[in-house]
Design a protein around this motif. Structure first.
Motif, short mmCIF file in Angstrom:
data_model
loop_
_atom_site.label_atom_id
_atom_site.label_comp_id
_atom_site.label_asym_id
_atom_site.label_seq_id
_atom_site.Cartn_x
_atom_site.Cartn_y
_atom_site.Cartn_z
N ASP A 267 35.02 31.43 46.26
CA ASP A 267 36.30 30.85 45.84
C ASP A 267 36.57 31.15 44.37
O ASP A 267 35.72 30.88 43.50
N ILE A 268 37.73 31.74 44.09
CA ILE A 268 38.13 32.00 42.71
C ILE A 268 39.46 31.34 42.38
O ILE A 268 40.09 31.64 41.35
N GLY A 269 39.92 30.48 43.27
CA GLY A 269 41.20 29.82 43.04
C GLY A 269 42.30 30.84 42.86
O GLY A 269 42.40 31.82 43.60
N ASN A 270 43.14 30.62 41.85
CA ASN A 270 44.21 31.57 41.55
C ASN A 270 43.89 32.48 40.37
O ASN A 270 44.78 33.05 39.75
N TRP A 271 42.58 32.62 40.07
CA TRP A 271 42.17 33.41 38.92
C TRP A 271 42.09 34.90 39.29
O TRP A 271 41.03 35.53 39.26
N GLY B 143 52.58 38.91 44.72
CA GLY B 143 51.19 38.61 45.03
C GLY B 143 51.10 37.34 45.86
O GLY B 143 51.94 36.44 45.74
N SER B 144 50.09 37.30 46.71
CA SER B 144 49.88 36.12 47.53
C SER B 144 48.39 35.88 47.71
O SER B 144 47.56 36.73 47.39
N ARG B 145 48.10 34.66 48.21
CA ARG B 145 46.70 34.27 48.41
C ARG B 145 46.58 33.54 49.73
O ARG B 145 47.43 32.71 50.07
N SER B 146 45.49 33.84 50.45
CA SER B 146 45.12 33.07 51.62
C SER B 146 43.62 32.85 51.56
O SER B 146 42.83 33.74 51.87
N GLY B 147 43.24 31.67 51.11
CA GLY B 147 41.82 31.38 50.91
C GLY B 147 41.24 32.27 49.83
O GLY B 147 41.68 32.22 48.68
N THR B 148 40.27 33.09 50.20
CA THR B 148 39.65 33.99 49.23
C THR B 148 40.17 35.42 49.39
O THR B 148 39.59 36.35 48.83
N GLN B 149 41.24 35.59 50.15
CA GLN B 149 41.87 36.91 50.29
C GLN B 149 43.18 36.93 49.52
O GLN B 149 44.01 36.04 49.66
N TYR B 150 43.34 37.98 48.74
CA TYR B 150 44.50 38.14 47.87
C TYR B 150 45.21 39.43 48.24
O TYR B 150 44.56 40.43 48.57
N SER B 151 46.52 39.39 48.18
CA SER B 151 47.30 40.56 48.55
C SER B 151 48.34 40.89 47.50
O SER B 151 48.92 40.00 46.88
N LEU B 152 48.54 42.18 47.32
CA LEU B 152 49.63 42.70 46.50
C LEU B 152 50.58 43.42 47.45
O LEU B 152 50.15 44.27 48.21
N TYR C 295 45.74 51.03 42.04
CA TYR C 295 45.93 49.59 41.87
C TYR C 295 44.57 48.90 41.92
O TYR C 295 43.74 49.22 42.77
N TYR C 296 44.38 47.97 41.01
CA TYR C 296 43.12 47.22 40.91
C TYR C 296 43.39 45.73 40.91
O TYR C 296 44.36 45.26 40.29
N CYS C 297 42.50 44.99 41.53
CA CYS C 297 42.50 43.54 41.35
C CYS C 297 41.41 43.19 40.33
O CYS C 297 40.48 43.98 40.11
N LEU C 298 41.54 42.03 39.73
CA LEU C 298 40.59 41.56 38.72
C LEU C 298 40.46 40.05 38.86
O LEU C 298 41.48 39.34 38.87
N GLN C 299 39.22 39.57 38.95
CA GLN C 299 39.02 38.13 39.00
C GLN C 299 38.61 37.62 37.63
O GLN C 299 37.81 38.25 36.93
N GLY C 300 39.18 36.47 37.26
CA GLY C 300 38.87 35.87 35.97
C GLY C 300 38.28 34.48 36.11
O GLY C 300 38.26 33.71 35.16
#
Lengths: 119, 107
Positions: free
Chosen positions: B28-32, B64-73, B86-91
């Protein structure tokens, strides 16, 4: 406007060190953290670490501890990264990137500097 | 370290087509989560932050969207200027970690 101007390409020998610079303009340097990122074809993008220019406080990716040292010169609004004991695996493009005040995202990036380690 | 598994590795699509790129976080990374576009010889440019917020100056066809721990662009209508990597980055936690990238081309 926010600009991060990095120093030029480096060709360095194995076992030596190199110090890269990133001169910031267009914002209050001490109010925003600065990150450094490594990019290679094989490993992609890797976060090296972050420095708080106001306090000098740093946080490093464990992978780069002992390899990278982050510093700043507040008088010239410049961030530096020194890479030591260079090997060919350190050959990469290195970016500096700002995190806006109170946030983590990397919103402005320098143009990148290519470091080539070769004898 | 948090692993970001990005897919697909490459993608070819037609102009005006809808394109979706995903990143799966190992925890879980929330919305980071942020998304970046990189063009050849250039530095990455911020597109999306906080998983769903559009960065300044970014066209509204990007979302951008989120479903649980899956993120989409999503790019709603692919334009000629959109090819790149294209890259994703978790903070969420240090070290910050990037996805492996998706190379987008025009068919």
């Amino acid at each position: 406007q926010v600009q991060l101007q990095q120093s030029g390409a480096e060709l360095v020998k194995p076992g030596t060190s190199v110090k890269l610079s990133c001169k910031a303009s267009g914002y209050t340097f001490t109010s925003n953290h600065m990150n450094w990122i490594k990019q290679t074809t094989g490993q992609g993008l890797e976060w090296i670490g972050i420095i708080n220019p106001g306090s000098g406080g740093t946080s490093y990716n464990v992978k780069f501890k002992g390899k990278a040292t982050l510093t700043v010169d507040k008088s010239s609004s410049t961030a530096f990264m020194q890479l030591s004991s260079l090997t060919p695996e350190d050959s990469a493009v290195y970016y500096c990137a700002r995190s806006p005040r109170g946030d983590w995202r990397l919103d402005y990036w320098g143009q990148g500097v290519m470091v080539t380690v070769s004898s | 370290d948090i692993q970001m598994t990005q897919s697909p590795a490459s993608l070819s699509a037609s102009l005006e087509e809808i394109v979706t790129i995903t990143c799966q976080a190992s925890q879980d990374i929330g919305n980071w989560l942020a998304w970046y576009q990189q063009k050849p010889g250039k530095s990455p440019q911020l597109l999306i932050y906080g998983a769903t917020s559009l960065a300044d100056g970014v066209p509204s066809r990007f979302s951008g969207s989120r479903s649980g721990t899956q993120y989409s662009l999503k790019i709603s209508r692919l334009q000629v200027e959109d090819p790149g990597i294209y890259y994703c980055l978790q903070g969420y936690s240090a070290p910050l970690t990037f996805g492996s990238g998706t190379k987008l081309e025009i068919k």
